[in-house]
Write an enzyme that holds these catalytic residues in place. Structure first.
Site, PDB file in Angstrom:
ATOM      1  N   GLU A  40       0.826  -1.211   0.000  1.00 52.85           N
ATOM      2  CA  GLU A  40       0.000   0.000   0.000  1.00 52.85           C
ATOM      3  C   GLU A  40       0.859   1.259   0.000  1.00 52.85           C
ATOM      4  O   GLU A  40       1.871   1.345   0.695  1.00 52.85           O
ATOM      5  CB  GLU A  40      -0.928   0.000   1.221  1.00 52.85           C
ATOM      6  CG  GLU A  40      -1.911  -1.157   1.198  1.00 52.85           C
ATOM      7  CD  GLU A  40      -3.046  -0.990   2.189  1.00 52.85           C
ATOM      8  OE1 GLU A  40      -3.618   0.106   2.271  1.00 52.85           O
ATOM      9  OE2 GLU A  40      -3.344  -1.961   2.891  1.00 52.85           O
ATOM     10  N   ASP A  41       0.443   2.215  -0.819  1.00 56.08           N
ATOM     11  CA  ASP A  41       0.971   3.577  -0.768  1.00 56.08           C
ATOM     12  C   ASP A  41       2.447   3.676  -1.133  1.00 56.08           C
ATOM     13  O   ASP A  41       3.235   4.313  -0.431  1.00 56.08           O
ATOM     14  CB  ASP A  41       0.730   4.185   0.620  1.00 56.08           C
ATOM     15  CG  ASP A  41      -0.737   4.180   1.032  1.00 56.08           C
ATOM     16  OD1 ASP A  41      -1.570   3.715   0.241  1.00 56.08           O
ATOM     17  OD2 ASP A  41      -1.049   4.637   2.141  1.00 56.08           O
ATOM     18  N   CYS A  80      -6.741   4.723  -2.630  1.00 55.39           N
ATOM     19  CA  CYS A  80      -6.986   3.287  -2.541  1.00 55.39           C
ATOM     20  C   CYS A  80      -8.263   2.799  -3.212  1.00 55.39           C
ATOM     21  O   CYS A  80      -8.216   2.025  -4.152  1.00 55.39           O
ATOM     22  CB  CYS A  80      -6.970   2.865  -1.079  1.00 55.39           C
ATOM     23  SG  CYS A  80      -7.049   1.086  -0.870  1.00 55.39           S
TER      24      CYS A  80
END
Length: 624
Positions: A40-41, A80
């Site tokens: 993530e990210d 997201c």
């Protein structure tokens, strides 16, 4: 624009024929297992294998030894749920209204399209997701055999091929919500001298520490990915499993996640391809691929690898599989991206990257990038950035995050990777600007882009079947695009059409005309009386707000109390979010308006809605 389905069908047909005649041994191969390793990210900027300013990730680098490294891979959205909705559907978010983050209401998939793992299940695959979904589509039960933090490919039948997603949150933005004391009391594994702070950020002790801390998290993420890779080896699966590693959108250093800059969109992507399946890769393994690939292509690519027919209503194109040629993938040179509401913050932005050029269209350029978003500002570096701007201690590049933008921005991202030098007004780039503008409009018109209606209107009128709504209202949307684009010329050349739109019987023509007037600012003062009449009498509350927004931005009067009184009338969470977005723009924008605001009269449903609670708390606090 959405690519030709007919042309893709020709390639698919050729690929099927080739798969029969290429090699008789290949016909006997079982379908490959496919694994997605998702962090993530993370944008590519912080991994050394993609950027010298990043850290080493030996486990991910190991995947590339018998695989492909994609140097031009992009999320189509920078946050997201919007990004994952594109991944799971293989469709562009604005076509289906699946791109608002956080969703207020989920949308259905088109009637002739499933989330792509459903097609794998029908073909005999065991599909597992461990463990993040976060889609803006209504839940369907035919997608996953297992979807939880315990989901595992190990529960499949003997010999059954599988598609497995493993997601890690080690690098999620929430990990950077550390307290002030940690900066002085805890050292990072990454040396503060081993990288440079990007030029749009202040080069302070806190920003250096945040950079190093984030890089430490990337190293931890790589270690966790190594554990999953080793498990596949221990299970005897590594040599018959195609493994993707990618970041689910850009990074979380300030101004990345949620923004259509390269740090928000340009993701790392590595695909490990075992020797037995090398015929499914159009490129020589161990090398780099420079052709552009986007999240909208990932679902089609997995189906192609599995030998499953790609649905016609998917927007994406496969970049691996028997039906894909090296020459065609290398020729791909563009990606389309989008941003709208991000939690409680609205800002409609679209972008097109083609080759080395990046074109960003800010439809509401007065909504400066740094407009408050409560979750973002839990990060200390974000807070410091805003404080330094307020003190006048930033240079011009660093300060631009807190100032209104140009409606159009053009960057040469190869020579200006952090998009600090806007070339849009440079006459030497006029022809490139016009080509990029035309290219982006082609995407929006072909879908068509539903965000030319405000979100609350779409929820009420389009969310039963967004795709059908878009097709029925395509002509209207094209009108709104043309009105919005009046801001790209001079006011003198636009004023007659603007006046006509301001007086239109169509409320959304008035809506976009008001936004364009706010973009022109005081140049549009000849319309002051028309806009005041709209503020008092329009049939749409949001148009009254847009009119007051113009009045406030031009400094004619403080509009906050009138805005608050209109807010009380609202019965829609989405409409209230859009209203409060403008109210925060009034308090934090150049005029710094203040008014005593009491939200007791707002309905309980609106007052307690999670995205709005942050806005009410902030507006109440700042009014004191």
């Amino acid at each position: 624009m959405v690519k030709s389905i007919a042309l893709r069908r020709v390639f698919v047909g050729i690929g099927i024929l080739l798969s029969v005649v290429v090699n008789s041994q290949e016909k006997e191969l079982p379908p490959p297992n496919i694994v997605w390793l998702v962090s993530e990210d993370n944008s590519m900027h912080y991994l050394k294998m993609f950027n010298d300013n990043g850290v080493a990730t030996p486990n991910i680098e190991g995947l590339a030894e018998q695989g492909l490294t994609y140097t031009r891979a992009f999320s189509n959205a920078a946050v997201c749920s919007s990004a994952r909705s594109t991944l799971i559907s293989g469709t562009y978010g604005p076509r289906l209204a699946s791109h608002y983050h956080r969703k207020l209401q989920k949308v259905p998939m088109p009637t002739d399209l499933e989330m792509f793992p459903a097609y794998l299940r029908k073909a005999g695959y065991y599909t597992t997701n461990n463990n993040k979904e976060d889609y803006n589509f209504k839940k369907k039960e035919n997608v996953w055999d297992e979807s939880s933090n315990k989901a595992s490919y190990k529960n499949r039948k003997k010999g059954q091929p599988f598609f497995h997603v493993y997601n890690t949150g080690i690098t999620h933005e929430g990990k950077l919500h550390f307290k002030k004391g940690i900066v002085k009391n805890k050292k990072t594994q990454t040396s503060l001298e081993s990288f440079t702070v990007q030029p749009n950020h202040p080069d302070t002790e806190l920003f250096k520490y945040t950079n190093a801390y984030y890089r430490d998290k990337i190293v931890q993420m790589d270690t966790q990915m190594g554990t999953i890779i080793q498990q596949l080896k221990d299970d005897g699966l590594y040599d018959n499993t195609i493994i993707f590693y990618y970041g689910d959108h850009g990074g979380v250093l300030p101004g990345s996640k949620g923004y259509l800059y390269e740090t928000g969109l340009h993701v790392p992507l590595v695909v490990h391809i075992p020797e037995m399946y090398k015929h499914l890769a159009p490129h020589k393994l161990g090398g780099k691929v420079g052709g552009f690939v986007s999240f909208v292509d990932f679902g089609a690519t997995v189906l192609s690898l599995a030998g499953v027919e790609i649905p016609e209503n998917m927007d994406g194109e496969p970049f691996l599989g028997m039906n894909v040629s090296e020459k065609e993938v290398n020729s791909r040179d563009e990606t389309f991206s989008y941003a709208d509401r991000f939690d409680e913050k609205y800002d409609m932005v679209r972008a097109l990257r083609k080759g080395k050029y990046k074109y960003i269209r800010n439809y509401q350029p007065f909504n400066f990038d740094g407009l408050l978003n409560q979750y973002r500002y839990k990060q200390l570096a974000f807070q410091e950035w805003a404080d330094l701007y307020a003190k006048g201690e930033l240079n011009e590049v660093q300060a631009s995050f807190y100032e209104s933008r140009s409606p159009e921005m053009l960057f040469d991202v190869e020579n200006d990777p952090y998009e600090t030098n806007n070339l849009a007004k440079n006459p030497e780039y006029k022809s490139i600007l016009q080509k990029m503008r035309k290219g982006l409009n082609a995407y929006e018109m072909s879908m068509p882009d539903l965000s030319f209606y405000p979100e609350h209107y779409l929820i009420k009128n389009a969310f039963q079947n967004p795709e059908l709504f878009g097709q029925k209202h395509k002509k209207d949307i094209l009108k709104y695009i043309k009105i919005a684009d009046l801001s790209l010329g001079s006011f003198e050349n636009s004023k007659k059409k603007l006046e006509k739109a301001l007086n239109s019987n169509d409320p959304w023509e008035r809506y976009w005309a008001l936004i364009v007037c706010s973009t022109f600012g005081k140049q549009a003062k000849k319309f002051n009386q028309i806009i005041k009449d709209i503020a008092n009498n329009d049939s749409e509350r949001i148009n009254k707000i847009r009119a007051l927004e113009f009045i406030g931005l031009t400094g004619a009067q403080n509009p906050l109390e009138e805005m608050a009184s209109i807010l009380v009338e609202s019965e829609s969470v989405a409409e209230s979010l859009l209203i409060t977005n403008t109210m925060v723009l009034m308090t934090d924008g150049p005029n710094k308006y203040r008014a005593t605001m009491n939200f007791d009269q707002v309905s309980e449903e609106i007052k307690t809605a999670v995205p709005l609670v942050n806005r009410f708390e902030y507006l109440t606090r700042i009014s004191k």
